[in-house]
Scaffold this active site. Structure first.
Site, PDB file in Angstrom:
ATOM      1  N   ARG A  69       1.178  -1.031   0.079  1.00 14.74           N
ATOM      2  CA  ARG A  69      -0.052   0.089  -0.042  1.00 14.74           C
ATOM      3  C   ARG A  69       0.800   1.177   0.075  1.00 14.74           C
ATOM      4  O   ARG A  69       2.041   1.119   0.431  1.00 14.74           O
ATOM      5  CB  ARG A  69      -0.951  -0.034   1.184  1.00 14.74           C
TER       6      ARG A  69
ATOM      7  N   LYS B 137      -2.439  -2.284   7.847  1.00 16.85           N
ATOM      8  CA  LYS B 137      -3.692  -1.451   8.799  1.00 16.85           C
ATOM      9  C   LYS B 137      -3.796  -2.167   9.961  1.00 16.85           C
ATOM     10  O   LYS B 137      -3.227  -3.370  10.249  1.00 16.85           O
ATOM     11  CB  LYS B 137      -4.652  -1.878   7.869  1.00 16.85           C
TER      12      LYS B 137
ATOM     13  N   HIS C 284      -2.426   2.237  -5.673  1.00 18.77           N
ATOM     14  CA  HIS C 284      -3.385   1.296  -5.571  1.00 18.77           C
ATOM     15  C   HIS C 284      -3.518   0.537  -6.775  1.00 18.77           C
ATOM     16  O   HIS C 284      -3.838  -0.687  -6.719  1.00 18.77           O
ATOM     17  CB  HIS C 284      -4.742   1.780  -5.003  1.00 18.77           C
TER      18      HIS C 284
ATOM     19  N   ARG D 119      -0.875  -1.911  -6.965  1.00 17.73           N
ATOM     20  CA  ARG D 119      -0.906  -3.255  -5.948  1.00 17.73           C
ATOM     21  C   ARG D 119      -2.059  -4.027  -6.736  1.00 17.73           C
ATOM     22  O   ARG D 119      -1.893  -5.270  -6.454  1.00 17.73           O
ATOM     23  CB  ARG D 119      -1.528  -2.306  -4.670  1.00 17.73           C
TER      24      ARG D 119
ATOM     25  N   HIS E 163      -4.477  -8.708   3.802  1.00 21.83           N
ATOM     26  CA  HIS E 163      -6.209  -8.732   4.035  1.00 21.83           C
ATOM     27  C   HIS E 163      -6.407  -9.410   5.017  1.00 21.83           C
ATOM     28  O   HIS E 163      -6.061 -10.565   5.414  1.00 21.83           O
ATOM     29  CB  HIS E 163      -6.853  -9.090   2.734  1.00 21.83           C
TER      30      HIS E 163
ATOM     31  N   TYR F 234     -10.257 -10.474  -6.633  1.00 17.51           N
ATOM     32  CA  TYR F 234      -9.398 -10.589  -7.662  1.00 17.51           C
ATOM     33  C   TYR F 234      -9.959 -11.909  -8.690  1.00 17.51           C
ATOM     34  O   TYR F 234      -9.480 -11.704  -9.734  1.00 17.51           O
ATOM     35  CB  TYR F 234      -7.974 -10.608  -7.404  1.00 17.51           C
TER      36      TYR F 234
END
Length: 295
Positions: A143, A167, A235, A238, A261, A270
């Site tokens: 990210r 995150k 992004h 990514r 994730h 995806y």
């Protein structure tokens, strides 16, 4: 901001490890709600229901985000005993479809890399830094915030891995390609040391390169590579990393780990992007498909 909402944000930071960007987004949404309704720890349910009209012109995704922030706050307020009721049921609940990520083709990525390599061949520090940033975005799927915030100590020496803080303060190990390692080696040799900075990509003030500046650098590079700058961002690169790995046969669980994730459902987006590979997989692996070829 009321004392209750401030306490809620402090809880998010201390107990859930919410990132600075997440806290800033919650703060904006809660501030906006308090401007419209007053103290959220005391506002009646009927007033909460009026937010549907206040938010009528907003995009469904924006309404969903604001409603989520309020739901979490109201749940916290009930747990703390500040409210005897939870008025979350009065909040709007818009239906929204998760948009498919923009897909950058192999040719476009190749054009970006070739242009960045050509410019880095001049030996200019800004061009070498640009190549290192690009290689890390596409080669490791980082990210933007993760990349610009990398400390200098994160540069791999022997092991082809790098520790990234994602995150919620969650750390994960991400592989670094040979190309990226070479680009990082070139960059660290030219990286300025004055003023002193602990970051791999420092700014002139000693902090790290900003996310905004990273966006600008990529769009400027895209223009020089004869690509549409509107279709290029950290992004998007990514997404290209994830999509191209999936095309190459990567396992979805492995991809989830690489991307950081928390929920596999986020990674599953995806599978929609790579529809051609899924069709090929069914045609080649399904028992009836094999039976048809045998017959």
């Amino acid at each position: 901001m009321s004392a209750a909402t401030q306490a809620f944000l402090e809880m998010l930071a201390a107990e859930r490890g919410a990132a600075a960007n997440t806290l800033a987004a919650y703060r904006r949404d809660l501030d906006g709600a308090e401007d419209a309704l007053g103290d959220l720890a005391k506002v009646p349910r009927a007033a909460v229901a009026r937010l549907a009209g206040e938010w009528a012109t907003l995009a469904p995704s924006t309404v969903a985000r604001k409603a989520s922030a309020l739901r979490q706050f109201f749940g916290f307020a009930v747990d703390e005993g500040w409210r005897g009721d939870d008025p979350s049921g009065a909040l709007p609940n818009p239906r929204q479809r998760r948009p498919l990520p923009k897909v950058l083709g192999h040719d476009a990525v190749r054009a970006l890399l070739e242009r960045a390599e050509l410019e880095a061949a001049t030996g200019k520090s800004a061009a070498v830094r640009q190549l290192a940033l690009l290689e890390m975005l596409y080669g490791s799927g980082l990210r933007a915030t993760e990349l610009v915030g990398l400390p200098l100590s994160a540069v791999p020496r022997d092991a082809p891995l790098i520790t990234v803080t994602g995150k919620g303060g969650q750390a994960r190990m991400v592989p670094v390609s040979e190309r990226a390692r070479e680009a990082l080696t070139r960059w660290t040799a030219l990286r300025p040391s004055d003023p002193p900075s602990k970051f791999l990509f420092p700014s002139r003030g000693g902090k790290h390169l900003s996310r905004v500046r990273l966006f600008q650098l990529l769009k400027e590079l895209a223009a020089r590579a004869d690509l549409d700058p509107a279709g290029i961002s950290p992004h998007v690169l990514r997404h290209a990393f994830a999509t191209h790995l999936l095309e190459g046969g990567a396992d979805l669980r492995v991809l989830q780990t690489l991307l950081g994730h928390a929920d596999i459902s986020t990674t599953q987006i995806y599978t929609h992007v790579d529809a051609a590979r899924l069709v090929e997989l069914v045609n080649s692996r399904h028992p009836l498909a094999r039976r048809g070829r045998t017959d």
